[in-house]
Design a protein around this motif. Structure first.
Motif, PDB file in Angstrom:
ATOM      1  N   ASP A 234      -3.240   2.174  -4.081  1.00 44.16           N
ATOM      2  CA  ASP A 234      -4.032   3.200  -2.836  1.00 44.16           C
ATOM      3  C   ASP A 234      -3.233   2.492  -1.709  1.00 44.16           C
ATOM      4  O   ASP A 234      -2.590   1.804  -1.614  1.00 44.16           O
ATOM      5  N   LEU A 236      -4.649   2.348   2.518  1.00 45.17           N
ATOM      6  CA  LEU A 236      -5.724   2.179   3.292  1.00 45.17           C
ATOM      7  C   LEU A 236      -5.369   1.889   4.785  1.00 45.17           C
ATOM      8  O   LEU A 236      -4.679   1.062   5.063  1.00 45.17           O
ATOM      9  N   ILE A 240     -10.412   1.218   8.540  1.00 44.47           N
ATOM     10  CA  ILE A 240     -11.310   1.307   7.367  1.00 44.47           C
ATOM     11  C   ILE A 240     -12.534   0.027   7.836  1.00 44.47           C
ATOM     12  O   ILE A 240     -12.023  -0.782   8.289  1.00 44.47           O
ATOM     13  N   LEU A 245     -14.236   0.031   2.771  1.00 43.84           N
ATOM     14  CA  LEU A 245     -13.379  -0.850   1.721  1.00 43.84           C
ATOM     15  C   LEU A 245     -14.046  -1.350   0.664  1.00 43.84           C
ATOM     16  O   LEU A 245     -13.353  -1.173  -0.496  1.00 43.84           O
ATOM     17  N   LYS A 248     -13.650   1.619  -1.884  1.00 43.83           N
ATOM     18  CA  LYS A 248     -12.378   1.678  -2.467  1.00 43.83           C
ATOM     19  C   LYS A 248     -12.203   0.907  -3.541  1.00 43.83           C
ATOM     20  O   LYS A 248     -11.588   1.168  -4.487  1.00 43.83           O
TER      21      LYS A 248
END
Length: 263
Positions: A234, A236, A240, A245, A248
């Motif tokens: 991923d 990020l 975020i 977070l 995710k």
């Protein structure tokens, strides 16, 4: 270290003296099939067992507050590697230990005199929780921005075992001693940047399969594409927030679990 050879027990009793109390605890733990070993309260001895110890029983009896360096070291590795500690000793020593060591790392404290059976029950409950697979997932944060890294650490430490490294060299050193389930890697760092660190990780056969999530402050197309070409799990943005977070990371571990069940 005591005269007994290290046996890589998950339970490590640490103290200044291996006296009557410690021997009584060792005996009761052994009666309950709880493998344990004793080490003297020194930085060197703690460092030798920190990799495999799940629980430290810290005996502060007969210890002066001036002899604080090994306890500070134990506090630091407990905080960094999410090791758990039970504190025992005289009331004043226990009070001092509770001030030194973060509450998150302490399972319980016992002031002398106490019933060793109660301590053994507490140890047994903790070891059972590990055996039942309740151990937290391990995450390593790699970021040269110490303030941001500590913020993310604070967000995650309640739900995961979290380590921190401020450079690629520190990350590799950490990973040679600790298994992790996910790496949160800053994309932009001086000297050695995120992509270079990821290449270093992929070149080490013992750690090349650890999934990586990049953290970055850039969201332009060129930056996004260059990151995704490295095939992280991923990407990020550093903007975020805590909730997203967690979402995710939880989604990643859930998908990973589902994939393993399919195999």
């Amino acid at each position: 270290m005591s005269d007994n050879a290290p046996n890589k027990s998950n339970i490590v009793i640490v103290g200044k003296v291996q006296g009557f109390l410690v021997k009584g605890i060792e005996s009761k733990l052994n009666e309950n099939s709880l493998r344990n070993q004793y080490v003297d309260l020194t930085i060197k001895n703690i460092a030798e067992v920190e990799e495999y110890a799940d629980l430290f029983i810290l005996n502060l009896s007969d210890m002066d507050e001036e002899e604080h360096e090994p306890v500070v070291y134990l506090k630091d590795i407990a905080d960094e590697k999410d090791k758990k500690i039970i504190i025992i000793g005289e009331p004043q020593n226990v009070e001092w230990g509770l001030k030194m060591i973060p509450a998150d790392n302490i399972i319980k404290s016992f002031e002398r005199p106490f019933d060793i059976e109660d301590l053994v029950k507490e140890v047994s409950r903790f070891m059972d929780s590990i055996a039942e697979g309740k151990r937290k997932k391990r995450i390593l944060i790699v970021d040269d921005d110490i303030t941001y890294m500590r913020t993310v650490y604070g967000w995650l430490k309640e739900y995961y075992q979290v380590g921190m490294a401020s450079s690629g060299v520190q990350a590799i050193s950490y990973l040679t001693k600790n298994k992790v389930d996910l790496i949160l890697l800053d994309y932009q760092m001086p000297v050695v940047n995120g992509p270079q660190i990821m290449s270093m990780l992929k070149s080490e056969t013992t750690i090349d399969d650890i999934p990586v999530m990049f953290l970055t402050g850039k969201d332009d197309r060129e930056s996004v594409m260059s990151v995704m070409d490295l095939k992280p799990v991923d990407y990020l943005l550093k903007t975020i927030d805590k909730a997203h977070l967690h979402e995710k990371i939880d989604d990643f571990f859930l998908k990973e679990k589902i994939e393993k069940m399919k195999k």
